[in-house]
Design an enzyme around this catalytic site. Structure first.
Site, short mmCIF file in Angstrom:
data_model
loop_
_atom_site.label_atom_id
_atom_site.label_comp_id
_atom_site.label_asym_id
_atom_site.label_seq_id
_atom_site.Cartn_x
_atom_site.Cartn_y
_atom_site.Cartn_z
N CYS A 38 0.82 -1.21 0.00
CA CYS A 38 0.00 0.00 0.00
C CYS A 38 0.86 1.27 0.00
O CYS A 38 1.70 1.45 0.88
CB CYS A 38 -0.90 -0.03 1.23
N TYR A 47 -5.46 5.45 -9.02
CA TYR A 47 -6.54 4.55 -8.59
C TYR A 47 -7.82 4.86 -9.36
O TYR A 47 -8.56 3.93 -9.75
CB TYR A 47 -6.78 4.71 -7.09
#
Length: 338
Positions: free
Chosen positions: A56, A183
């Protein structure tokens, strides 16, 4: 992916796609981390624990500050990762000792312990208070800023007071145009949403390429928080964003200034150790997005992060102390103040 609904894990629930567009959920535990937390981090080593994922980028930003500020002794880490059966799984066999939960397997259990009625996604990173047995923050930006205020083995700041407003503005630009935009591109379910996101990604990269043409770092010769926020995105760009997230117009290595700048940051002590390319590839290709139905993990790009970057010709790297001002760092050992 699943989420918590009133403290109960519901595997079929989620809410990050709205009308075909990726929408990032606001952090639920986004309280300001006040001076008391910073003081306790220094005075009570091990009281707080960082819960982070190696894949992440938001977690990686906090790990980078922990590394470059030398906070390893003060702030232990528990890593989360693997298949998202119930969201992030915790990879720590001793978790019961610091969490207060006898059978602790998943990050979402920490959310339920902090707020039994919590509804939302169980994200990382988290700053966990082992004394109070609750989440202090799940906002990576606030965690980064708090860790910067802690005196570790390296006593300088990543947010010089005179640059703080500009740093905040650039951080927002990088987040909206790049860190979150990749994203929006990769998880888009409509062509127009994808097109808009990709345009944002490459216009931001073009701006940053120009910004770094004649200065070593984002704010000249001093390394700041903005550099580490950007690095966490750049190190993932060619392996996953330019492929799995369909940001295919150009690769990082096709931007001469950005690519050399990223390699410059890579050489700071402790930084390369925070990068786990295998975890990054598996984390994205197996867990993020529904456009990889056969679970094939792509090969890593054949690039050399340790290659010479030649950025020293733009001037020596410095860090900033509010007491003494700019201080140069040793050549070849970036991050260590002379």
């Amino acid at each position: 992916m699943g989420m918590l609904i009133e403290g109960r894990w519901v595997p079929e629930a989620d809410r990050f796609i709205e009308n075909g567009t990726f929408v990032r959920e606001t952090s639920a535990f986004d309280h300001d981390l006040d001076a008391a937390v910073i003081c306790n981090l220094e005075a009570e080593p091990g009281r707080y624990r960082l819960i982070a994922s190696r894949s992440c980028p938001w977690s990686h930003r906090t790990l980078l500050v922990r590394a470059v500020k030398g906070l390893e002794r003060l702030l232990p880490v528990t890593f989360a990762g693997g298949p998202r059966v119930e969201g992030y799984a915790l990879q720590d066999e001793l978790s019961a000792k610091w969490s207060g939960i006898r059978c602790l397997c998943h990050v979402h259990q920490l959310y339920s312990l902090s707020d039994p009625g919590f509804s939302g996604r169980a994200t990382v990173p988290l700053l966990w208070d082992t004394a109070r047995r609750r989440i202090v923050s799940n906002d990576s930006a606030r965690i980064m800023r708090a860790l910067d205020g802690v005196n570790g083995t390296e006593r300088y700041t990543l947010v010089p007071g005179h640059l703080a407003p500009e740093i905040d503005r650039l951080n927002r630009r990088i987040h909206e145009g790049l860190g979150n935009a990749v994203y929006r591109a990769g998880l888009a379910q409509r062509q127009d949403a994808y097109d808009e996101a990709v345009s944002d990604v490459f216009s931001t990269l073009d701006e940053l390429e120009d910004r770094l043409a004649n200065q070593r770092f984002l704010f000249g010769f001093v390394v700041t928080e903005s550099d580490w926020r950007l690095f966490a995105t750049l190190v993932r760009f060619d392996p996953v964003y330019a492929t799995h997230f369909r940001c295919t117009r150009r690769r990082l290595c096709e931007y001469p200034n950005l690519w050399a700048y990223a390699r410059d940051l890579w050489r700071w002590p402790g930084v390369s150790e925070t990068v786990d390319l295998t975890a990054i590839l598996r984390g994205y290709y197996l867990n993020d997005g529904d456009h990889n139905p056969h679970g094939i993990v792509a090969d890593a790009p054949a690039v050399d992060w340790s290659a010479s970057h030649d950025r020293a010709g733009l001037g020596p790297a410095h860090v900033w102390s509010e007491e003494t001002g700019a201080a140069p760092v040793q050549a070849g050992e970036c991050g260590r103040v002379r």
